[in-house]
Design a protein around this motif. Sequence first.
Motif, PDB file in Angstrom:
ATOM      1  N   GLY A 182       0.836  -1.208   0.000  1.00  0.00           N
ATOM      2  CA  GLY A 182       0.000   0.000   0.000  1.00  0.00           C
ATOM      3  C   GLY A 182       0.863   1.247   0.000  1.00  0.00           C
ATOM      4  N   ALA A 183       1.950   1.205  -0.819  1.00  0.00           N
ATOM      5  CA  ALA A 183       2.958   2.273  -0.761  1.00  0.00           C
ATOM      6  C   ALA A 183       2.400   3.641  -1.149  1.00  0.00           C
ATOM      7  CB  ALA A 183       4.137   1.902  -1.669  1.00  0.00           C
ATOM      8  N   GLY A 184       1.318   3.670  -1.926  1.00  0.00           N
ATOM      9  CA  GLY A 184       0.762   4.961  -2.365  1.00  0.00           C
ATOM     10  C   GLY A 184      -0.230   5.566  -1.391  1.00  0.00           C
ATOM     11  N   GLY A 185      -0.415   4.943  -0.224  1.00  0.00           N
ATOM     12  CA  GLY A 185      -1.394   5.464   0.737  1.00  0.00           C
ATOM     13  C   GLY A 185      -0.763   6.423   1.743  1.00  0.00           C
ATOM     14  N   GLY A 186      -1.520   6.721   2.796  1.00  0.00           N
ATOM     15  CA  GLY A 186      -1.043   7.655   3.818  1.00  0.00           C
ATOM     16  C   GLY A 186       0.178   7.111   4.541  1.00  0.00           C
ATOM     17  N   VAL A 187       0.030   5.948   5.179  1.00  0.00           N
ATOM     18  CA  VAL A 187       1.172   5.353   5.885  1.00  0.00           C
ATOM     19  C   VAL A 187       2.267   5.000   4.872  1.00  0.00           C
ATOM     20  CG1 VAL A 187       1.952   3.457   7.369  1.00  0.00           C
ATOM     21  CG2 VAL A 187      -0.327   4.432   7.709  1.00  0.00           C
ATOM     22  N   GLY A 188       1.861   4.517   3.706  1.00  0.00           N
ATOM     23  CA  GLY A 188       2.829   4.091   2.690  1.00  0.00           C
ATOM     24  C   GLY A 188       3.764   5.220   2.270  1.00  0.00           C
ATOM     25  N   THR A 189       3.206   6.379   1.949  1.00  0.00           N
ATOM     26  CA  THR A 189       4.070   7.494   1.497  1.00  0.00           C
ATOM     27  C   THR A 189       4.952   8.004   2.644  1.00  0.00           C
ATOM     28  OG1 THR A 189       2.160   8.976   1.782  1.00  0.00           O
ATOM     29  CG2 THR A 189       2.674   8.275  -0.472  1.00  0.00           C
ATOM     30  N   ALA A 190       4.426   7.949   3.882  1.00  0.00           N
ATOM     31  CA  ALA A 190       5.259   8.327   5.035  1.00  0.00           C
ATOM     32  C   ALA A 190       6.434   7.356   5.169  1.00  0.00           C
ATOM     33  CB  ALA A 190       4.412   8.322   6.312  1.00  0.00           C
ATOM     34  N   ALA A 191       6.142   6.059   5.002  1.00  0.00           N
ATOM     35  CA  ALA A 191       7.193   5.031   5.136  1.00  0.00           C
ATOM     36  C   ALA A 191       8.265   5.196   4.057  1.00  0.00           C
ATOM     37  CB  ALA A 191       6.572   3.642   5.072  1.00  0.00           C
ATOM     38  N   ILE A 192       7.838   5.591   2.857  1.00  0.00           N
ATOM     39  CA  ILE A 192       8.826   5.800   1.777  1.00  0.00           C
ATOM     40  C   ILE A 192       9.823   6.886   2.196  1.00  0.00           C
ATOM     41  CG2 ILE A 192       9.140   6.720  -0.579  1.00  0.00           C
ATOM     42  CD1 ILE A 192       6.369   5.456  -1.237  1.00  0.00           C
ATOM     43  N   GLN A 193       9.297   8.014   2.708  1.00  0.00           N
ATOM     44  CA  GLN A 193      10.192   9.114   3.088  1.00  0.00           C
ATOM     45  C   GLN A 193      11.115   8.706   4.240  1.00  0.00           C
ATOM     46  OE1 GLN A 193       7.706  12.560   3.784  1.00  0.00           O
ATOM     47  NE2 GLN A 193       7.103  12.681   1.639  1.00  0.00           N
ATOM     48  N   LEU A 194      10.588   7.904   5.166  1.00  0.00           N
ATOM     49  CA  LEU A 194      11.424   7.473   6.297  1.00  0.00           C
ATOM     50  C   LEU A 194      12.505   6.495   5.829  1.00  0.00           C
ATOM     51  CD1 LEU A 194       8.651   7.140   9.013  1.00  0.00           C
ATOM     52  CD2 LEU A 194      10.583   8.723   9.058  1.00  0.00           C
ATOM     53  N   ALA A 195      12.157   5.617   4.895  1.00  0.00           N
ATOM     54  CA  ALA A 195      13.153   4.672   4.371  1.00  0.00           C
ATOM     55  C   ALA A 195      14.257   5.442   3.642  1.00  0.00           C
ATOM     56  CB  ALA A 195      12.490   3.664   3.437  1.00  0.00           C
ATOM     57  N   GLN A 196      13.856   6.485   2.931  1.00  0.00           N
ATOM     58  CA  GLN A 196      14.859   7.286   2.223  1.00  0.00           C
ATOM     59  C   GLN A 196      15.754   8.038   3.192  1.00  0.00           C
ATOM     60  OE1 GLN A 196      12.176   9.357  -0.395  1.00  0.00           O
ATOM     61  NE2 GLN A 196      13.282   8.487  -2.136  1.00  0.00           N
ATOM     62  N   ALA A 197      15.159   8.465   4.307  1.00  0.00           N
ATOM     63  CA  ALA A 197      15.940   9.235   5.290  1.00  0.00           C
ATOM     64  C   ALA A 197      17.117   8.417   5.826  1.00  0.00           C
ATOM     65  CB  ALA A 197      15.035   9.688   6.442  1.00  0.00           C
ATOM     66  N   VAL A 198      16.982   7.069   5.843  1.00  0.00           N
ATOM     67  CA  VAL A 198      18.103   6.243   6.316  1.00  0.00           C
ATOM     68  C   VAL A 198      18.794   5.504   5.162  1.00  0.00           C
ATOM     69  CG1 VAL A 198      17.164   5.939   8.649  1.00  0.00           C
ATOM     70  CG2 VAL A 198      16.584   4.261   6.881  1.00  0.00           C
ATOM     71  N   GLU A 199      18.496   5.951   3.953  1.00  0.00           N
ATOM     72  CA  GLU A 199      19.120   5.378   2.754  1.00  0.00           C
ATOM     73  C   GLU A 199      18.851   3.876   2.614  1.00  0.00           C
ATOM     74  OE1 GLU A 199      23.206   6.812   2.110  1.00  0.00           O
ATOM     75  OE2 GLU A 199      22.713   8.386   3.564  1.00  0.00           O
ATOM     76  N   GLY A 200      17.579   3.508   2.776  1.00  0.00           N
ATOM     77  CA  GLY A 200      17.176   2.120   2.567  1.00  0.00           C
ATOM     78  C   GLY A 200      16.719   1.913   1.128  1.00  0.00           C
ATOM     79  N   ASN A 201      16.606   0.632   0.747  1.00  0.00           N
ATOM     80  CA  ASN A 201      16.065   0.295  -0.586  1.00  0.00           C
ATOM     81  C   ASN A 201      14.579  -0.005  -0.434  1.00  0.00           C
ATOM     82  OD1 ASN A 201      18.760   0.247  -1.660  1.00  0.00           O
ATOM     83  ND2 ASN A 201      18.967  -1.716  -0.597  1.00  0.00           N
ATOM     84  N   ILE A 202      13.806   0.429  -1.434  1.00  0.00           N
ATOM     85  CA  ILE A 202      12.352   0.314  -1.279  1.00  0.00           C
ATOM     86  C   ILE A 202      11.714  -0.454  -2.435  1.00  0.00           C
ATOM     87  CG2 ILE A 202      10.211   1.615  -0.910  1.00  0.00           C
ATOM     88  CD1 ILE A 202      12.064   4.072  -0.293  1.00  0.00           C
ATOM     89  N   ILE A 203      10.897  -1.453  -2.047  1.00  0.00           N
ATOM     90  CA  ILE A 203       9.986  -2.083  -3.005  1.00  0.00           C
ATOM     91  C   ILE A 203       8.582  -1.712  -2.534  1.00  0.00           C
ATOM     92  CG2 ILE A 203       9.172  -4.245  -4.023  1.00  0.00           C
ATOM     93  CD1 ILE A 203      11.854  -5.545  -3.221  1.00  0.00           C
ATOM     94  N   GLY A 204       7.754  -1.232  -3.449  1.00  0.00           N
ATOM     95  CA  GLY A 204       6.409  -0.812  -3.046  1.00  0.00           C
ATOM     96  C   GLY A 204       5.349  -1.556  -3.827  1.00  0.00           C
ATOM     97  N   THR A 205       4.272  -1.966  -3.140  1.00  0.00           N
ATOM     98  CA  THR A 205       3.127  -2.508  -3.876  1.00  0.00           C
ATOM     99  C   THR A 205       2.010  -1.474  -3.862  1.00  0.00           C
ATOM    100  OG1 THR A 205       2.015  -3.526  -1.979  1.00  0.00           O
ATOM    101  CG2 THR A 205       3.644  -4.868  -3.105  1.00  0.00           C
ATOM    102  N   ALA A 206       1.284  -1.406  -4.983  1.00  0.00           N
ATOM    103  CA  ALA A 206       0.177  -0.450  -5.114  1.00  0.00           C
ATOM    104  C   ALA A 206      -0.537  -0.728  -6.421  1.00  0.00           C
ATOM    105  CB  ALA A 206       0.717   0.982  -5.129  1.00  0.00           C
ATOM    106  N   SER A 207      -1.701  -0.117  -6.614  1.00  0.00           N
ATOM    107  CA  SER A 207      -2.373  -0.199  -7.907  1.00  0.00           C
ATOM    108  C   SER A 207      -1.445   0.381  -8.978  1.00  0.00           C
ATOM    109  CB  SER A 207      -3.669   0.614  -7.883  1.00  0.00           C
ATOM    110  OG  SER A 207      -4.630  -0.036  -7.098  1.00  0.00           O
TER     111      SER A 207
END
Length: 341
Positions: A147-172
């Motif tokens: 649910g990367a495109g949702g409310g929690v999802g978009t917040a999690a993306i920014q937090l993962a980037q803040a620590v230089e993590g790699n991200i796989i996201g599921t969404a429509s």
Amino acid sequence: MKEVIITKYGAPSVLQVREKRNPNPREDEVLVRNHFTGVNFSEIMARMRLYPGAPKPPTTLGAEACGIIESVGKNVTRHKPGDKVMLFCKYNSYSTHICSDEQLVIPLPEKFSMEEGAAFPLVYVTAYMMMFDLGNFRKGETILIHGAGGGVGTAAIQLAQAVEGNIIGTASQWKHAKLKEMGVQNCIDYNSEDVYKRVMEFTGNRGVDLIIDPVGGKNWKISYKCLSKMGKLIIYGDQSFVKGKTFSFITTMKEVFSMPKYRPMDLMSKNKSIMGYHLGRLAGEEDKIQRAVLALSQLVQEGKLSPVIDKIFPFTEADKAHEYIQNRKNFGKVLIDFREE
Ligand SMILES: NC(=O)c1ccc[n+]([C@@H]2O[C@H](COP(=O)([O-])OP(=O)(O)OC[C@H]3O[C@@H](n4cnc5c(N)ncnc54)[C@H](OP(=O)(O)O)[C@@H]3O)[C@@H](O)[C@H]2O)c1
């Protein structure tokens, strides 16, 4: 004052505006003139009688808001009239005026607009506590955000980037281009693709270090398979219960029986962990929430977090806000505007 209530369980049309006398704050409370309310998926579930613990209708809803303090109770020390604040709410932010315990109120960061303040507390604290307090997510690790495109999802993306993590996201599918713009390296359409197969392709068959999963049901089985050794699966919602606009006993039963059963010995031999998180059930652990808020404030100061706001509905159209989210049209947060009375 005006508030939006659910008159009974049902489709979005059960959301109605009602007039009420303005409240007075108690000794430890502040009275906030609300400007914007963040809509959360849990409110859709509460409207459909799918959210255990939510008050029964007729009731107002809402877990977060942003506004200006109008008055304070005599024991309040941290806030004063005129302060711009964002706040956690206990089923009462669908309202022009909100009385709230001062512990639940956070000063609005200078960098934030009132809209951003309403799109922040719940989803960022949830994402932060899952990823760092439970998930121990670190630089170079890979997170699978469902649910990367949702409310929690978009917040999690920014937090993962803040620590230089790699991200796989599921969404429509239609959200993938926007997710890539945000920095998600790999996207999967969980409605049509084989999530396990795609995750293994993206990770060279290793799996991922952390998964945050609010989808539920069968998806939890797939998520478990996608974990690497020492990988952690965090369960924090069950959106699969939501099919159609009203409660269905058959759907609910199907969902309950599709949930996986995990064997403790299996967790040990496979070096995998499963955890649960529920912000609404953290009474008595407020210091842990405060710690997350402090860490998030620091990241806001550093310019690393900026809430993604998709659409704002007037409070007279709260039903349309619910429809919009339920029809999977949102990318980021949907807000309700309570400025006009
Ligand atoms: N445990 C906690 O403390 C906590 C705190 C906050 C939120 N949550 C949970 O986190 C999840 C996300 O919350 P959110 O408020 O940020 O919502 P959200 O992700 O913005 O929710 C809307 C999106 O969910 C996806 N979705 C998946 N299943 C759906 C369904 N059956 N019906 C409609 N949409 C569906 C859709 O995106 P796609 O089309 O891209 O799939 C839709 O656009 C929810 O399950 C919520 O209850 C839990």
